[in-house]
Design a protein around this motif. Structure first.
Motif, mmCIF file in Angstrom:
data_model
loop_
_atom_site.group_PDB
_atom_site.id
_atom_site.type_symbol
_atom_site.label_atom_id
_atom_site.label_comp_id
_atom_site.label_asym_id
_atom_site.label_seq_id
_atom_site.Cartn_x
_atom_site.Cartn_y
_atom_site.Cartn_z
ATOM 1 N N ILE A 183 2.072 8.263 -4.129
ATOM 2 C CA ILE A 183 0.810 6.956 -3.620
ATOM 3 C C ILE A 183 2.439 6.073 -4.033
ATOM 4 N N TYR A 184 3.208 6.396 -5.421
ATOM 5 C CA TYR A 184 4.233 5.425 -5.741
ATOM 6 C C TYR A 184 5.386 5.281 -5.323
ATOM 7 N N GLY A 185 5.357 6.604 -4.806
ATOM 8 C CA GLY A 185 6.715 6.669 -3.683
ATOM 9 C C GLY A 185 6.648 5.585 -1.817
ATOM 10 N N ASN A 186 5.417 5.904 -1.885
ATOM 11 C CA ASN A 186 5.006 5.333 -0.477
ATOM 12 C C ASN A 186 5.330 3.723 -0.947
ATOM 13 N N TYR A 218 1.310 -1.382 -0.243
ATOM 14 C CA TYR A 218 -0.084 -0.382 -0.489
ATOM 15 C C TYR A 218 0.923 1.167 0.226
ATOM 16 N N GLY A 219 1.065 2.023 -0.704
ATOM 17 C CA GLY A 219 1.354 3.862 -1.302
ATOM 18 C C GLY A 219 -0.102 4.498 -0.785
ATOM 19 N N PHE A 268 -0.141 -1.653 -4.729
ATOM 20 C CA PHE A 268 1.216 -2.002 -5.499
ATOM 21 C C PHE A 268 1.523 -3.630 -5.582
ATOM 22 N N SER A 269 2.291 -4.002 -7.323
ATOM 23 C CA SER A 269 2.900 -5.412 -7.082
ATOM 24 C C SER A 269 4.206 -4.469 -7.033
ATOM 25 N N GLU A 270 5.061 -5.400 -7.240
ATOM 26 C CA GLU A 270 5.824 -5.168 -6.785
ATOM 27 C C GLU A 270 6.929 -4.414 -8.312
ATOM 28 N N THR A 271 5.559 -3.846 -9.247
ATOM 29 C CA THR A 271 6.209 -3.568 -10.418
ATOM 30 C C THR A 271 5.007 -2.393 -11.029
ATOM 31 N N ALA A 272 3.952 -2.901 -10.902
ATOM 32 C CA ALA A 272 2.814 -1.818 -11.389
ATOM 33 C C ALA A 272 2.043 -1.230 -10.526
#
Length: 293
Positions: free
Chosen positions: A280-283, A5-6, A19-23
């Motif tokens: 959210i991406y960064g978190n 979670y971000g 998120f998954s580890e890539t998306a």
């Protein structure tokens, strides 16, 4: 493949992503309930989660110490606290805390305008001026959680108006959305948003152009000052004001070159690409790092 979670807490809205580890798998928003000193924010977030995850990270508009202690979030009503620990206690999900601009920097470095560089300075031009530093692929948060706070570099020491931080002449007073609005009012344009100022300048209005040039000149000065300390490969400009695009970037870049130390003039000046989702991406990326057992 793990799930993470971000979570990006703003003064009016909480943005969340799974998120998954890539998306990015799923994203949603909830209102930020700042009543009763923000005591309902975490419980509202937890109720909105669709299920378990392997990790989470939460970004907040305030200083965060390296141990996860939040050193006050005035916009949320929070004092000194440790919401990451509370989140983990309530959900069982390991959780980190991060300053919101730092989280955005991690996001833009991972999959945005700073991808491919080992060191970047992200500047977010929104209601205020935030910043985050990635140095040698690691976040530089600082000893007091204030690493990269270039919005409070003094660029005009003779300024009479007071910045929200209590000082005078901070970069934030000129280059944020509210700062540009303030400059426009002082120039006689009347009340208008920063977006309106840029649109008017784009149509050739001399007064609006003068306001934009003043803001960009001071932005360039602030970026040049920061580069003498950080010396990043690239500066990435994000936040709502950055939606002015190349009209802003070109002027800021020209001012940067005017003020920059000669060894720093090769620094690339780029626009952010993740928009309002950078946090959210960064978190999420931060949540993917191994947690100590």
């Amino acid at each position: 493949m793990g799930k993470y979670y971000g979570i990006d807490i703003g003064g009016t809205t909480v943005k969340l992503g799974l998120f998954s580890e890539t998306a990015l798998l799923q994203k949603w928003e909830i209102p930020t309930d700042i009543s009763e000193d923000g005591k309902h924010i975490l419980s509202d977030i937890i109720r909105s989660l669709p299920g378990d995850a392997d990790g989470a990270a939460i970004g907040v508009p305030g200083a965060v110490l390296p141990d996860g202690t939040v050193n006050r979030c005035v916009n949320l009503g929070w004092g000194v606290c440790r919401p990451g620990d509370e989140f983990t206690a309530l959900t069982g999900i390991p959780c980190r805390m991060c300053n919101d601009a730092n989280a955005a920097a991690i996001g833009e470095h991972w999959l945005g305008g700073g991808a491919g560089f080992s060191s970047i300075l992200l500047i977010t031009l929104g209601t205020g001026v935030g910043a985050g530093v990635i140095y040698n692929n690691s976040l530089l948060s600082g000893s007091h959680g204030a690493g990269g706070e270039i919005g409070h570099i003094c660029v005009e020491p003779e300024e009479e108006d007071v910045c929200g931080c209590g000082n005078h002449g901070c970069l934030e007073q000129y280059c944020s959305a509210t700062g540009i609005t303030r400059l426009a009012e002082k120039a006689g344009l009347g009340p208008m948003s920063s977006k309106d100022v840029f649109e008017l300048a784009g149509r050739g209005n001399d007064t609006a152009l003068a306001v934009v040039d003043q803001a960009c000149d001071l932005l360039g000065r602030g970026m040049a000052a920061a580069c003498t300390v950080i010396d990043p490969e690239a500066i990435v400009i994000g936040g709502g004001v950055s939606l002015a695009g190349e009209f802003l970037r070109i002027r800021a870049e020209a001012a940067f070159h005017k003020y920059a130390f000669h060894a720093c003039r090769g620094t690339e000046i780029r626009l952010a690409t993740l928009g309002g989702d950078a946090g959210i991406y960064g978190n999420a990326r931060l949540a993917m790092l191994p947690f100590q057992s």
